[in-house]
Design an enzyme around this catalytic site. Structure first.
Site, short mmCIF file in Angstrom:
data_model
loop_
_atom_site.label_atom_id
_atom_site.label_comp_id
_atom_site.label_asym_id
_atom_site.label_seq_id
_atom_site.Cartn_x
_atom_site.Cartn_y
_atom_site.Cartn_z
N ILE A 8 0.75 -1.34 -0.04
CA ILE A 8 -0.07 0.06 -0.05
C ILE A 8 1.01 1.16 0.00
CG2 ILE A 8 -1.70 1.29 1.53
CD1 ILE A 8 -2.47 -1.65 2.44
N LYS A 9 0.72 2.21 -0.75
CA LYS A 9 1.42 3.32 -0.92
C LYS A 9 0.41 4.68 -0.71
CE LYS A 9 3.76 6.76 -4.13
NZ LYS A 9 3.92 7.09 -5.76
N VAL A 10 0.96 5.36 0.28
CA VAL A 10 0.20 6.44 0.82
C VAL A 10 0.94 7.59 0.96
CG1 VAL A 10 -1.73 5.23 1.75
CG2 VAL A 10 -0.01 5.96 3.34
#
Length: 309
Positions: free
Chosen positions: A206-208
């Protein structure tokens, strides 16, 4: 490739995945200077789509050549290199097997007038990922956008197909559009929500963005304040994001954002490390610098994640 105990522990969190998908996750986790540590530094170069060639590569002319980014990721000891189809195809033969690849499957551009209905077009296929030897597909969703439900369904189908072939999935989850304010795009409650939705959608990585201490949603604000959830420091906010992604059972990397001073980049890396995040996916802060400066910057970030700085 002998897996470390840390990597085995991470892979054990993906209980439903087939051996092929776990093998590709392992390739990413075991690659480069951080291989085996559970920490990641990924080089993403999708900004040509997002911002245009001059804005993206004008600060460092070498970046107009896709081979430059492949070589930068390899020489820096990154875990993976992520880019759209055309960029990966341009070096797929020369660099075959040299570094794990993440095929970015959808993209937007700054010429679009879409705001509340922020969206991206699907620009590649799972078959493309297999053909060029990618280890994973990448996809962007905009939680909050009027188009978000279509994006969720697009990702569901692409993710299902990718996993069936043993590919991993990386999900960029960027709150935008709809009723989300500009400050709200980075608010801790909104970023936490976006990260959690990415986990619910089945993403492996997951990229945030790194969140601010702002609280956007009134109902969520009541909980944060009444339960005194620690969010004052960046490390505390990273820790909370990890909690939001199945209590740390999913790999989370944080974007580097626009080009900024080295001290700010290193400060971000220390906060990610201290908060228990898995690492950085850092593009413009690397490839917009001269090559030697980029290599030094990435090397120091990796040392921070190793606990050597």
């Amino acid at each position: 490739m002998k897996l470390t105990r840390r990597v085995k522990d991470i892979l054990a969190n993906y209980e439903s995945d087939n051996p092929g998908t776990k093998a590709n996750l392992a390739r990413i986790l075991m690659e480069g200077k951080l291989g085996g540590t559970g920490k990641l530094v990924i080089l993403p170069v999708d900004q040509g789509f997002e911002h245009g060639p001059a804005r993206s590569f004008g600060p460092n002319d070498a970046g107009y050549d896709p081979h430059y980014h492949y070589q930068l990721a390899i020489d820096a000891g990154c875990n993976a290199y992520a880019a759209p189809l055309g960029s990966l195809e341009a070096g797929a033969g020369t660099f075959a097997g040299s570094i794990p690849l993440i095929l970015k499957m959808n993209s937007a551009n700054s010429l679009s007038t879409q705001k509340e209905a922020a969206d991206q077009a699907v620009t590649a296929s799972v078959q493309d990922a297999l053909r060029i030897g990618a280890s994973a597909i990448g996809f962007t969703i905009y939680p909050g956008s009027d188009c978000m439900y279509d994006q969720y369904e697009e990702f569901r189908e692409l993710s299902k197909e990718a996993k069936s072939y043993g590919l991993a999935t990386v999900l960029w989850s960027y709150p935008r559009g709809g009723a989300v304010t500009k400050d709200g795009e980075l608010a801790i409650d909104v970023i936490g929500y976006a990260a959690h939705m990415a986990a619910l959608l089945g993403a492996h990585i997951i990229k945030v963005k790194l969140p601010s201490a702002t609280l956007e949603q009134p109902e969520a604000k009541k909980i944060y304040e009444s339960k005194q959830i620690p969010i004052a420091t960046q490390a505390e906010r990273v820790k909370h994001i990890m909690q939001c992604t199945f209590n740390g059972r999913r790999i989370v990397v944080f974007s580097g954002g626009a080009t900024k001073g080295e001290d700010a980049v290193f400060e971000d890396a220390r906060a990610i490390r201290d908060g228990g995040g898995n690492g950085s996916i850092i593009g413009r802060n690397a490839f917009q610098r001269p090559r030697e400066d980029a290599l030094k910057l990435l090397d120091r970030i990796m040392k921070i994640y190793q606990g050597r700085e």
